[in-house]
Every structure is written in structure tokens, then in C-alpha cells.
Write a protein that holds these residues in place. Structure first.
Motif, short mmCIF file in Angstrom:
data_model
loop_
_atom_site.label_atom_id
_atom_site.label_comp_id
_atom_site.label_asym_id
_atom_site.label_seq_id
_atom_site.Cartn_x
_atom_site.Cartn_y
_atom_site.Cartn_z
N GLU A 1 3.22 -2.87 1.49
CA GLU A 1 2.25 -3.22 2.53
C GLU A 1 0.84 -3.33 1.94
OE1 GLU A 1 2.92 -3.96 5.81
OE2 GLU A 1 4.97 -3.96 5.02
N PRO A 2 -0.04 -4.11 2.57
CA PRO A 2 -1.40 -4.32 2.04
C PRO A 2 -2.17 -3.03 1.78
CG PRO A 2 -0.96 -5.90 3.78
CD PRO A 2 0.21 -4.96 3.77
N VAL A 3 -1.97 -2.01 2.61
CA VAL A 3 -2.70 -0.77 2.43
C VAL A 3 -2.36 -0.09 1.10
CG1 VAL A 3 -1.02 0.73 3.59
CG2 VAL A 3 -3.46 1.31 3.64
N LEU A 4 -1.18 -0.47 0.54
CA LEU A 4 -0.77 0.06 -0.77
C LEU A 4 -0.71 -1.04 -1.83
CD1 LEU A 4 2.02 2.63 0.23
CD2 LEU A 4 -0.35 3.09 -0.43
N GLY A 5 -1.36 -2.16 -1.58
CA GLY A 5 -1.51 -3.18 -2.61
C GLY A 5 -0.55 -4.33 -2.58
N SER A 6 0.43 -4.32 -1.68
CA SER A 6 1.43 -5.41 -1.61
C SER A 6 2.06 -5.68 -2.98
CB SER A 6 0.79 -6.69 -1.04
OG SER A 6 0.31 -6.47 0.26
N TRP A 7 2.40 -4.62 -3.67
CA TRP A 7 3.03 -4.64 -5.00
C TRP A 7 2.11 -5.19 -6.09
CZ3 TRP A 7 6.31 -1.12 -5.18
CH2 TRP A 7 7.28 -0.93 -4.19
N ASP A 8 0.83 -5.30 -5.80
CA ASP A 8 -0.16 -5.62 -6.83
C ASP A 8 -0.77 -4.29 -7.27
OD1 ASP A 8 -2.26 -6.35 -8.44
OD2 ASP A 8 -3.07 -7.85 -7.06
N VAL A 9 -0.38 -3.84 -8.46
CA VAL A 9 -0.80 -2.51 -8.91
C VAL A 9 -2.32 -2.39 -8.95
CG1 VAL A 9 -0.70 -0.87 -10.84
CG2 VAL A 9 1.34 -2.16 -10.20
N LYS A 10 -3.00 -3.48 -9.28
CA LYS A 10 -4.47 -3.45 -9.33
C LYS A 10 -5.08 -3.07 -7.98
CE LYS A 10 -5.01 -5.07 -13.63
NZ LYS A 10 -5.67 -4.29 -14.71
N LYS A 11 -4.33 -3.30 -6.88
CA LYS A 11 -4.83 -3.00 -5.54
C LYS A 11 -4.19 -1.74 -4.96
CE LYS A 11 -5.58 -7.91 -4.54
NZ LYS A 11 -5.19 -9.06 -3.67
N GLY A 12 -3.42 -1.03 -5.79
CA GLY A 12 -2.75 0.17 -5.32
C GLY A 12 -3.71 1.32 -5.09
N LEU A 13 -3.17 2.42 -4.58
CA LEU A 13 -3.98 3.60 -4.24
C LEU A 13 -4.02 4.55 -5.43
CD1 LEU A 13 -5.42 5.47 -2.14
CD2 LEU A 13 -3.12 6.36 -1.61
N LEU A 14 -5.21 4.76 -5.99
CA LEU A 14 -5.37 5.74 -7.06
C LEU A 14 -5.31 7.15 -6.48
CD1 LEU A 14 -8.19 4.23 -9.32
CD2 LEU A 14 -5.85 4.78 -10.02
N LEU A 15 -4.59 8.03 -7.16
CA LEU A 15 -4.48 9.42 -6.73
C LEU A 15 -5.43 10.29 -7.55
CD1 LEU A 15 -0.58 9.66 -6.43
CD2 LEU A 15 -2.24 8.91 -4.72
N SER A 16 -5.75 11.44 -7.01
CA SER A 16 -6.68 12.36 -7.67
C SER A 16 -5.94 13.63 -8.08
CB SER A 16 -7.84 12.72 -6.73
OG SER A 16 -8.54 11.56 -6.35
N PRO A 17 -6.29 14.21 -9.24
CA PRO A 17 -5.58 15.40 -9.72
C PRO A 17 -6.16 16.69 -9.14
CG PRO A 17 -7.14 14.65 -11.38
CD PRO A 17 -7.23 13.67 -10.25
N VAL A 18 -5.26 17.63 -8.82
CA VAL A 18 -5.65 18.95 -8.33
C VAL A 18 -4.78 19.97 -9.06
CG1 VAL A 18 -5.77 20.49 -6.35
CG2 VAL A 18 -6.28 18.05 -6.06
N HIS A 19 -5.40 20.98 -9.64
CA HIS A 19 -4.63 22.04 -10.30
C HIS A 19 -4.18 23.07 -9.27
CE1 HIS A 19 -5.15 21.01 -14.56
NE2 HIS A 19 -6.34 20.54 -14.20
N GLN A 20 -2.85 23.31 -9.25
CA GLN A 20 -2.28 24.35 -8.39
C GLN A 20 -1.42 25.24 -9.26
OE1 GLN A 20 -0.28 22.84 -4.94
NE2 GLN A 20 -2.09 21.82 -4.11
N GLY A 21 -1.97 26.41 -9.62
CA GLY A 21 -1.26 27.28 -10.54
C GLY A 21 -1.12 26.59 -11.89
N GLU A 22 0.12 26.48 -12.38
CA GLU A 22 0.38 25.84 -13.67
C GLU A 22 0.66 24.35 -13.51
OE1 GLU A 22 3.53 27.92 -15.54
OE2 GLU A 22 2.38 29.76 -15.87
#
Length: 958
Positions: A38-59
């Protein structure tokens, strides 16, 4: 994430907040991204995909992100590792994920997706080897409910948790449960736990409302049978918590990957198709013989039968074509394996008599390749004349033709032209040298005078298809995987190079640098692939090859998998394999060398020939060599004459001189010595760019290197190791990750890679990532500090074997080297005693037990090594059981087992020995029928023994 909603007129529609959560460790400069349909996730165009952010939880390092979507939202999605420019570095394997929001979710509420990265190992149970053969009963389960949430959440202080687990091996009347610390999960009591429903594709699921106050919870999955028996997944418990500092999720989707179980391990037998012997064959193994081989495999406890390539290799019309890795066509099956007796149910008596006489005449110790093929084709032509209209007008043939005409028509046309011009060298075919669709249609036209010949090739391929399909279906029904072999190359004069010339670099040859098999390197003579051209249609030619193989096989071996990382490329005029370079590779530039103080490029890249070395090599005949092959370009220094400055030119000139009886020594010795002079270089100049160079393999062995000053030696030594072991790693990794997934995704077959030889550091991590199973041969350890591999230390994702077709058998290897034999006996057996001079059955038993007890997913044994378990079968000289000699480019592949399959099936002593070894190792077995004392037959399901291995894979013993 702020949820502003959507404005529709004056009404604000609140959106559902969907959060992604994935634990994954990255390297510096890498990020996780989710991309979907779907467009909100880039319509299979990785350049338009949703970047995720890292969070440390324990190890753990958790990657998170969220999007706002309508409450009726659904999509497919996958995770990717990308760089700062969102270029894909890695993509997860397996099927695309599905998201369907449950009914009752309202705008403004939160949904969390707790996912795990899908590796190639996770996809293995979905391969046809397991899905359609080993676990076929589990995959036949009835779907209890479709994938997705079924329950609705009616209370505000609870979270609807959707549990989902993949469990590919579930026995009859057994269910999958999730149990845990909360009341809704039975408080660790299986009978009170949450029963999951089967959703198809080995997925089990259920959902339940859990009160907010019950979090965090701990849980595990388990199997529970009607008889009360249950097995709990291995490893630590799983955890699920909610962050009380944030808005509580309304629903949590748990995609928990594979159920953690003891690793599934199986065993198999390997034998070339041509080496099989039966009472029905005509001098060579035939496809229908596989049914007997499968029966023997089942009785012996084997889940797999492995073959060498079975494609048509009829290029030269002589015994050279016995080499199974040089395909005339990568799609056509070899007529050698046809059972002519099965072509018709109405064979006339004269043909039956001819078959009986041929069977007796061709029943030799080894395969007589030319006689067997000629006899079979001769008989087949007579049957064809009798049955051609009946067969070729049948609906089954029309179906086969419509599914295969893309390769079948060019193949038939090529065979006609080969026989008409008496050569496969298409440069001799006049106007047909260059392929076009128009010329093809003319060649296969029903109006042509030779249409009967074209139809004959159709007829043969159709019957080969029927016979191999019958054997393959038989194997599947018996629980036996049929494993094929995918050659790395094709013959230079093949159908494929004729039809698709742009896919091959015809001015080069492939080979292998010096390794275990040949200390001088190998030149296979195949043209190298034009990967850039192949990528334009997403490797369609390769995908078609795998699709064709999958019609018959459920697993396959990728020959020389290193070729998909890089290939050893040689100039077309080379006959040996030493003076090559890797493609792709980053060369040494002229500027780079000059910065290091290297200037004399002709001195380093042209043969370094001095008078003293010529005299030393050729003795009294040195003046003859100089006058015929060399020019004196300065005092005491020589260069090759123009008519003999390549290996092929040297060989041609020597042949001419030999015919005139002008040689003072043997032609072979002079050729080897002249080749040595030609290869006495340090750098190889790139023929496409004179400013680029490649270090010659083992350059320190040359006198050209030894005569350099110390500074030049040190520089070139350092650049040599950089070229071969460091600078190419990332390039080769990227190349493999472009090419191999196209192969793996084009079929459901289980893939194994032959990864022997000089292994770059990037190979094994890529194979692990893609779920490719490697090969371990004990005498060829991948560890540089070991002389013999230690099977108990092999990784799970491997096939282990005591030998293979490219080396001597266990018996022959044992007899080859007394000192090595003593070292093996001391280090592996743990004895200081003098070992037996021959590989007696007790020694074969020890080696076999070592391998079946290995952690490796598969232990696969050449049939010759299994016959060594019984003294009766060791009377034949061990050297006669060798299938291939890699040092001999014209080796005759003709080995035949000296005992028939019928006899092996009657040998209950050998079967009991092998089955006992497999059973005792804890490996899985097919079910067999045994006879009790009253003569009754009953099916016995062989259960793995008590030998346990460390948790490595989710696959469970069957």
C-alpha cells in the motif's frame, strides 16, 4: 505518532495507529525499513518505505515505527536492511507478510505487530523436500480457520493477543497449544492452555483477550496428543510485555516464527544415474531404475537419493560426452537414461529379441557410452516408426509440448543441424549459425522434409519425461527426496549458447583456481556468464532452468556455488586453469601500482624467459625449442613467436611437429614445459583495459617473481593477498545476493551448495542468510588448521559425506597414502596402533557412524562407500570405483556399480547394518514394512533414537 485523522467534508475520520516492532542487530550505517503493497508503506518501492528507529531493550536492539491507516486496512509487507540512501543491503527471506486489521478496531486505537526477521533457514520447511515429501502428512491437515483474528475485544482493560507459530511437522491427532504464566494460557498446564487452530501452510494461530494487569507474561508453544503425550518447545520461554508509559495497544499480533524443536536430521545415498545397475537396464542406469533405488533407500533408512546431472550432453557424438556437467541443453533430458522396453506395450517380437540381445552384450563392467546410446536410439527409432502417430497425437503429448515448446523446439532443431552438419560447432552451419525465431520455425515446420527427425526428438524427450516423472512420483510417495544437480556451466557448443548468445561471454572460459582437486587449477571450457545481461529480465534463463528441474526433483545441489559470488575466468585460448582472474573483481590499477613504485609492467605481465631456464627445462633439445617457439629479443632473453604465444597455439604447433616426427621428447612433456614458460608471469594484463592488472595465482612460485628486488616482492606479495582475500569480499557478497535469490525463489526445491575449495569469507554468511545448505567432506576441511574435518563439529546447515564424485572413494583414499592413513587412525580413531592397509568393514563402519552422528542436517553417502561396509562387495579394486578424476579434463565417466539393485534389496544383512547406523544416530527414517515370525507384514515407523544435539533449527525429527 500524532494522529490527525482524515477530513471527509466536515467529518474527521480517526485512523488506527499500526506499530511495527522487530528485534534485529545491525552494523554501523545500516537501518531497518518496512515496505509493503500500500502507498503508506511505499507500494513496494523501498525508497518510499517506512524507516524504523532503534530502541535498546535489555540486550536486544528493537526497531520500531508506526503508520496511521483506516480501520479496514489490509496489506502485504516485508522488512529490509538499507543504508543511508535506502539502498537495499539485505532482504528477509520467505513469503510476504500479511496484515489484516481485525473487526472492532476503532479509529484512534493502537495495533502492534511483533515480528521476527525471516531467514532462509526459516523457509526450509516450506521447501518441497519437506512440504511434499518428509512432512507431507502434516501438510495434508484440514484448515480449521483462515488466517487472522476471529475474536472481538469487548472490554477496555484488556489486550487482544493474536498468537501465530509455524510448525511444519505435526502428527495425526496432535494439536498445537500455547501455554504460559497467565490464566488464559493455562498457567503452564497444557490441558488448560490455549489451543491453536490450523490456518494452512504449517501456520497455527489463536487469539485471546488478556487483562492489562496480567502483563508481562511468559509463554511457550507445545504439541499435545490425544493420548496425553506432549512436547514443549526447547529454549528459554518467550516474553510479552506492554509499555505502561504509552497508550495501551488494543491488539497485538505475535508472529513468533518457527516452533523451537530438536533439529530434523536425515540421511541419503548418492550415485550417478549412469552408475546404477539393474537386471532390466541396457548397459547403463535408467530413470525407471530409480524406483528400485528408492525401495533400497527406504529399507536402509534413507530419506534422500542424490544424482549427478541428467541433461543431454550429446555434443561430440563420442565418449567425451560422458561428462555430465557439459550440457548440450540445460532443459533436455539425456536419451542415455531411456528404457526402450517401456516405450510401448505392444513391442513386436523382433524388437523384444533385439533388446534381450543388447542387454546381454552391453552388460559390461563399465558403461560403454557410445555403444549404449547408439543401441538405444536405434531401437527407439524402430518403435517410433510404429507408434509416432499414436503418441504424438495424444492429448498428453500435446499438453507436454505446450508446456515445453520454448526449449523443445530449439533443442530438436539443434540436434537435427548437429547431425546434418556432423558437428555441434555452429560456425560450420552456414546461415543457421545465428539463431532467429524465423529460422527456427522454418527448421521445425511440418512441411519440411526432415520433420520426421524433429518429431523423433520430441518423442524421445516426451518418453524421458514420462519415465522420470513416474520415478519422481514414486519417490515422493515413499517419503524419499530426489535430489538433482545444477551444473555451473554449459557447453560452448550448446543449444543455450546458440539461442541466447548474449547471455554468455564466448571469448572466455570458466574454471577453478588451484584447490583440493587440482593443484594446477582447472579449465572447464564453459563460456562465462554475462550476469549484467542476465539481470535485465531478472535472470529468466536461470529461473526457467530451476522451474524445469522442479518438475522432477524436490532438492538440488548447486554445482560450484562460488561461481555465483565470482567465477574463475580464463581467456578462450587457455587450455589450463592457472592464468585466470576472478569475475567480478576489483583489479590493481596502473596508478595504484605506480604509487607503490611498480613501473615495469611489460616485465611483470609478459612471460619471463631466460636462456638458463630454457636450457634447464629442455636440456639437449633447447635449441630446437628456441628455433621453433621463441624469439631472442635481447641477449639471453626470449619471447614467444606470434604463432605460438597462447596455450592453444602451442598445442596446435606441437601437434603439427609431432605429425612430422620432429619432436625429440614426448609431446606431452614439451607441452607442459612450454606452458610453464608461458605462465611465468607475475601480473595478468586485463585484455579489455590495458591499465588494469590481476596478480597471477601463486605468483611467488614463479622465477619471474623470485628475480625481483625485495621492495617489489613485498609490494606485490601484499597486493596479492589483498586481491585474493580482502578487497573483493563486499563486491562478491553483493553479486551473490543479486543472483542467488532469483534461483531460490524460482522453485520450492531445497537448495544445497557445493562450497569446497578456496572459500572467500563472505560465502558462508551469505549461504546461512539465504538458507543454503553447505557441503562438508572430511578430507577437505574448511578449517585451514585441520587435516581432517571433525563431523561432530559441523554446523547444522550442512551435508556431510566421507567422499564425493570428484574425489576417490573412501576405500581408495584409505589405500592411497600410508602416512596419511596413520595420522587419520591416530587423530580420528584415537589409536596408536598400525591401521589396516585396506579400508576393512570395521573401518568403514567407524567412518559411517562418525557422519550419521554429525549435527549436519544431512549425511549423504556415495553408494560405493556404503558397499565398503560388507567385505563381499570389496573384491573389486578400489580405484575402479572412482567416478571422476578432476585432474584429467578428458576423464571417461563410466563407472557402474558391480552389483544389481535387485541383489542389494535381497541383502538384508547390509540393509540391517546401514539401518542400524542411521537409527542409532537419531536421524529420521521413512516408514518400512517388516515381516513378523508369523509372516505378517506390518508398517513400522522408525522413531529417532535418544542421541540429542544442540538446538539449531526448528525442524523436528519425523
Amino acid at each position: 505518532m500524532a494522529n490527525l485523522g482524515l477530513f471527509t467534508g466536515t467529518k474527521i475520520v480517526k485512523l488506527v495507529n499500526v506499530s511495527f516492532r522487530l528485534p534485529y542487530y545491525t552494523h554501523w550505517g545500516q537501518r531497518l525499513l518496512v515496505c509493503g503493497s500500500e502507498p503508506v508503506l511505499g507500494s513496494w518501492d523501498v525508497k518510499k518505505g517506512l524507516l524504523l528507529s532503534p530502541v535498546h531493550q535489555g540486550e536486544e536492539l528493537i526497531w520500531c515505527g508506526s503508520v496511521a491507516v483506516p480501520s479496514e486496512f489490509s496489506c502485504e509487507y516485508s522488512y529490509y536492511v538499507v543504508d543511508d540512501d535506502k539502498s537495499v543491503l539485505r532482504r528477509e527471506m520467505g513469503k510476504k507478510r500479511q496484515l489484516v486489521l481485525p473487526e472492532g478496531i476503532n479509529g484512534g486505537e493502537n495495533v502492534e505487530l511483533h515480528d521476527l526477521w525471516q531467514t532462509g533457514v526459516d523457509a526450509i520447511p516450506f521447501r518441497s523436500a519437506f512440504k511434499d515429501v518428509i512432512f507431507r502428512q502434516s501438510w495434508g491437515l484440514n484448515i480449521e480457520r483462515s488466517l487472522g483474528i476471529q475474536n472481538k475485544l469487548d472490554t477496555e482493560d484488556a489486550v487482544l493477543v493474536h498468537f501465530k507459530i509455524c510448525c511444519p511437522n505435526v502428527e495425526e491427532e496432535t494439536s498445537v497449544y500455547v501455554i504460559g504464566s497467565t490464566t488464559k494460557l493455562g498457567q503452564w498446564k497444557v490441558q488448560d492452555g490455549l489451543k491453536l487452530n490450523y490456518a494452512g501452510d504449517s501456520i497455527w494461530q489463536a487469539d485471546v483477550a488478556i487483562q492489562n494487569g496480567d502483563f508481562p507474561i511468559k509463554y511457550k508453544y507445545c504439541k499435545y496428543g490425544k493420548a496425553g503425550n506432549f512436547s514443549l518447545e526447547t529454549g528459554a520461554h518467550r516474553d510479552l510485555s506492554i509499555d505502561s508509559s504509552k497508550v495501551q495497544p488494543r491488539c497485538i499480533f505475535l508472529s513468533d516464527g518457527m516452533m523451537r524443536e530438536m533439529p530434523w536430521r536425515g540421511a541419503g545415498v548418492a550415485i550417478p544415474m549412469f552408475s546404477v545397475r539393474s537386471e532390466a537396464d541396457l548397459g547403463v542406469g535408467e530413470f525407471l531404475d530409480l524406483k528400485l533405488l528408492v525401495d533400497w533407500a527406504v529399507e536402509s533408512g534413507f530419506h534422500l537419493v542424490q544424482l549427478l546431472p541428467i541433461n543431454d550432453t550429446s555434443v561430440h557424438g563420442m565418449w567425451w560426452d560422458s561428462y555430465p556437467y557439459s550440457s548440450l541443453s540445460v532443459f533436455a533430458l539425456h536419451p542415455l537414461y531411456l528404457r526402450v522396453e517401456a516405450l510401448s506395450e505392444n513391442l513386436p517380437e523382433n524388437i523384444k529379441k533385439e533388446i534381450r540381445e543388447a542387454r546381454e552384450q552391453l552388460d559390461g563392467k563399465d558403461v560403454d557410452y557410445e555403444a549404449v546410446l547408439a543401441t538405444k536410439l536405434s531401437i527407439a527409432k524402430k518403435v517410433f516408426e510404429q507408434e509416432k502417430d499414436l503418441i504424438l497425437n495424444s492429448s498428453s503429448f500435446h499438453k507436454y509440448f505446450s508446456e515445453n515448446e520454448e526449449w523443445l523446439k530449439p533443442y530438436a532443431a539443434f540436434c537435427f543441424l548437429r547431425d546434418f552438419f556432423e558437428t555441434s560447432d555452429r560456425s560450420q552451419w552456414g546461415c543457421f549459425s545465428c539463431f532467429t525465431e524465423k529460422k527456427l520455425e522454418k527448421l521445425v515446420s511440418k512441411d519440411s522434409l526432415h520433420y520426421g527427425i524433429i518429431r523423433f526428438h520430441y518423442y524421445i524427450q516426451f518418453h524421458l519425461h514420462l519415465q522420470l516423472s513416474e520415478a519422481a512420483e514414486y519417490a515422493r510417495n515413499k517419503g524419499v527426496i530426489l535430489k538433482g544437480d545444477l551444473p555451473i556451466g554449459v557447453d560452448r557448443n550448446s543449444v543455450d549458447t546458440w539461442v541466447y548468445p548474449n547471455l554468455f561471454r564466448m571469448n572466455t572460459s570458466t574454471g577453478a583456481p588451484p584447490d583440493y582437486f587440482d593443484k594446477n587449477g582447472q579449465n572447464w571450457g564453459f563460456p562465462t556468464y554475462n550476469w549484467e545481461e542476465m539481470s535485465k529480465d531478472n535472470y529468466a534463463w536461470w529461473r526457467a532452468r530451476l522451474t524445469q528441474m522442479a518438475k522432477y526433483f524436490t532438492a538440488y545441489r548447486i554445482d560450484h556455488i562460488l561461481g555465483f559470488f565470482r567465477i574463475w575466468e580464463l581467456p578462450e585460448h587457455a587450455m589450463t586453469g592457472l592464468i585466470g582472474k576472478f569475475r567480478p573483481s576489483i583489479p590493481l590499477s596502473k596508478e595504484e601500482l605506480e604509487r607503490e613504485g611498480i613501473w615495469d609492467f611489460d616485465r611483470l605481465s609478459l612471460p619471463y624467459i631466460r636462456k638458463e631456464s630454457v636450457q634447464e627445462k629442455f636440456g639437449a633439445s633447447w635449441t630446437f625449442i628456441v628455433s621453433n617457439f621463441l624469439n631472442d629479443y635481447q641477449k639471453g632473453c626470449y619471447e614467444f613467436k606470434e604463432d605460438c604465444n597462447t596455450e592453444k597455439k602451442i598445442a596446435s604447433k606441437l601437434k603439427m611437429l609431432a605429425e612430422k616426427s620432429m619432436l625429440l621428447e614426448s609431446e606431452d612433456k614439451i607441452r607442459r614445459d612450454l606452458f610453464d614458460l608461458l605462465k611465468n608471469i607475475v601480473l595478468i594484463r586485463d585484455p579489455e583495459d590495458a591499465s588494469k592488472f590481476y596478480p597471477r595465482f601463486n605468483l611467488e612460485d614463479t622465477s619471474s617473481f623470485q628475480d625481483l628486488d625485495d621492495h617489489s616482492k613485498n609490494v606485490l606479495r601484499r597486493l596479492y593477498y589483498d586481491y585474493y582475500f580482502y578487497r573483493q569480499e563486499n563486491l562478491w557478497r553483493q553479486n551473490a545476493l543479486k543472483t542467488l535469490p532469483a534461483l531460490l525463489n524460482s522453485s520450492d526445491m531445497l537448495a544445497c551448495g557445493e562450497d569446497l575449495g578456496l572459500i572467500p569469507a563472505c560465502v558462508h554468511p551469505v549461504m546461512q542468510e539465504l538458507g543454503l545448505i553447505g557441503l562438508r567432506i572430511q578430507r577437505m576441511p574448511s578449517e585451514s588448521d585441520l587435516e581432517f574435518g571433525i563431523p561432530s563439529q559441523y554446523s547444522y546447515m550442512t551435508v556431510c559425506a566421507p567422499s564425493c564424485h570428484d574425489c576417490s572413494t573412501l576405500r581408495a583414499w584409505w589405500e592411497e597414502d600410508e602416512e596419511r592413513r596413520c595420522r587419520y587412525f591416530k587423530n580420528m580413531v584415537g589409536s596408536d596402533a598400525i591401521p589396516p592397509s585396506q579400508c576393512v568393514p570395521d573401518m568403514a563402519h567407524f567412518v559411517t557412524r562418525q557422519h550419521v552422528e554429525a549435527i549436519s542436517m544431512w549425511a549423504i553417502f556415495p553408494l560405493q562407500d556404503l558397499l565398503a561396509l560388507k567385505e563381499e562387495y570389496t573384491t573389486r579394486p578400489a580405484t575402479e570405483e572412482t567416478i571422476n578424476d578432476p585432474t584429467n579434463p578428458k576423464h571417461y565417466w563410466r563407472y557402474r556399480v558391480h552389483v544389481t539393485l535387485e541383489s542389494l534389496l535381497k541383502d538384508k544383512e547390509l540393509i540391517t547394518t546401514i539401518r542400524g547406523l542411521v537409527r542409532g544416530s537419531g536421524r529420521a527414517h521413512p516408514s518400512v514394512q517388516e515381516t513378523d515370525e508369523q509372516g505378517n507384514r506390518e508398517t513400522i515407523v522408525l522413531i529417532p533414537g535418544k542421541h540429542q544435539v544442540a538446538k539449531i533449527s526448528p525442524l523436528e525429527s519425523s
